[in-house]
Design an enzyme around this catalytic site. Sequence first.
Site, PDB file in Angstrom:
ATOM      1  CG  ASP A  56      -1.800   1.230   1.284  1.00  0.00           C
ATOM      2  OD1 ASP A  56      -2.570   1.415   0.326  1.00  0.00           O
ATOM      3  OD2 ASP A  56      -1.699   2.017   2.243  1.00  0.00           O
ATOM      4  CD  GLU A 111      -4.260   1.154  -3.715  1.00  0.00           C
ATOM      5  OE1 GLU A 111      -5.418   1.192  -3.314  1.00  0.00           O
ATOM      6  OE2 GLU A 111      -3.403   1.995  -3.408  1.00  0.00           O
ATOM      7  CB  CYS A 160     -13.390  -6.032   6.775  1.00  0.00           C
ATOM      8  SG  CYS A 160     -12.777  -7.148   8.050  1.00  0.00           S
ATOM      9  CG  ASP A 207      -1.497   3.047   5.991  1.00  0.00           C
ATOM     10  OD1 ASP A 207      -2.339   3.544   5.226  1.00  0.00           O
ATOM     11  OD2 ASP A 207      -0.845   3.711   6.811  1.00  0.00           O
TER      12      ASP A 207
HETATM   13 ZN   LIG Z   1     -14.820  -7.585   9.055  1.00  0.00          ZN
END
Ligand SMILES: [Zn+2]
Length: 431
Positions: free
Chosen positions: A212, A296, A363, A392
Amino acid sequence: MKISQYYKFRLLPNQEQEILLNQAIGSARFVWNQILAKSFEMFSKDEYIRYETLEKNLVPLKKIPDCSFLGKTYSACLQQKIKDLAKAWLKFYNSKEHARLKENKRKPKKPKFFKLADGAEIQLRPLMPRFKKKSDGEQSFRLPFADCKVLGDRLSLPKKTGWIKFKKSQEIKGKITSVTIKKICGFWYVSFCTNREVVEPIHPSKSAIGVDLGVKKLITTSNGQVFDPINSFKTNQIKLSRLQRKQRKKVKFSQNWKKLNFKINKLHHHIANIRHDYLQKITTTLSKNHAMIAVEDLKVANMSKSANGTAENQGKNVKAKSGLNKSILDQGWGMLIGMLEYKQQWRGGLLVKVDPKYTSQTCSECGHVAKENRQTQAKFECVGCGYVANADLNASRNILSAGHAVLSVEGGCGKGRPKKQKASEIREEVA
Ligand SMILES: [Zn+2]
């Protein structure tokens, strides 16, 4: 597999050699500008611009008595400049380049015009090559290696320039094809473009990480490693804005303005050097240790991420980033990914670019996506399962799983990727 590599070294010419190099740079710039003016004439007549037609202008140009100085320099560097110009026009004619420009959504610049010989004007469009100025921070000329020689830490150029020393910080591998001499803010550099054939490498490690990229923490990896941005960057940033403030008070293009301009360029160059060096070091570490690296895709993330960054950072600890600061960071990210890309290729590893959407809101434990998961810049707290983590770190773990997903779709044999090492062989070492 063929590897093309650039090697860049500080060049240390003596005073006489510097005169010759400056001559070459000046002549190359002169030829670029003259031929560019010619090509604008061609453009206005709807003629297609290519090297063969541009090159025909060189001999007549050299015959003009006022341009006799062109005969005194390396003739090959003038031809190379015309080749570069033809390449620049090719870029302009490429619709993909224009599409890429649109994607980046840069602020439109004030339109510029060029006056043709008959007095008419044409508007200079984006991606069109531009005139070069002596005050440009970076100037260069290039020679085919056939005209040059390298012996130890010395370089010989044609026209009795003699042997010029350079700081050879590493061995040059492969066959040198061309030599570029650059002058950046008064410093001289030589870069060698080389080619070599190597056996298709297989990456020694089997681990995979997600990476990240951020403003406060440059890199957070999915196994919890953090790389901070370099410290000296900040102090130089303050110095830079001080100089820029000073310059704004001066009359544009006055002697004092120019002096400050040189100082600013030099500092920019210094910052760029530090950043480049640092990025080289961390990308080498990452690439050595991990066969698969997921990042990314910045093409998409670029704008949104920096915009989010400022919105989220409107707090106590992070000062509002100036446009320049941001652009430097953005540039740093692009450079970092570029380095990872070729280093992974050399080592037989993979770099996987993933869609940046929702990587910060998802998540990594249960997959629940919600804006509310991200209460602050630093903390991630899942409203679904209650998972708490550093934001992060959570993002980098999402990037890693997205990377695995991309690989399983492509079967690990995406375009331009080594086929020998299957994606299924790469396993995450640390959960
Ligand atoms: Zn979760």
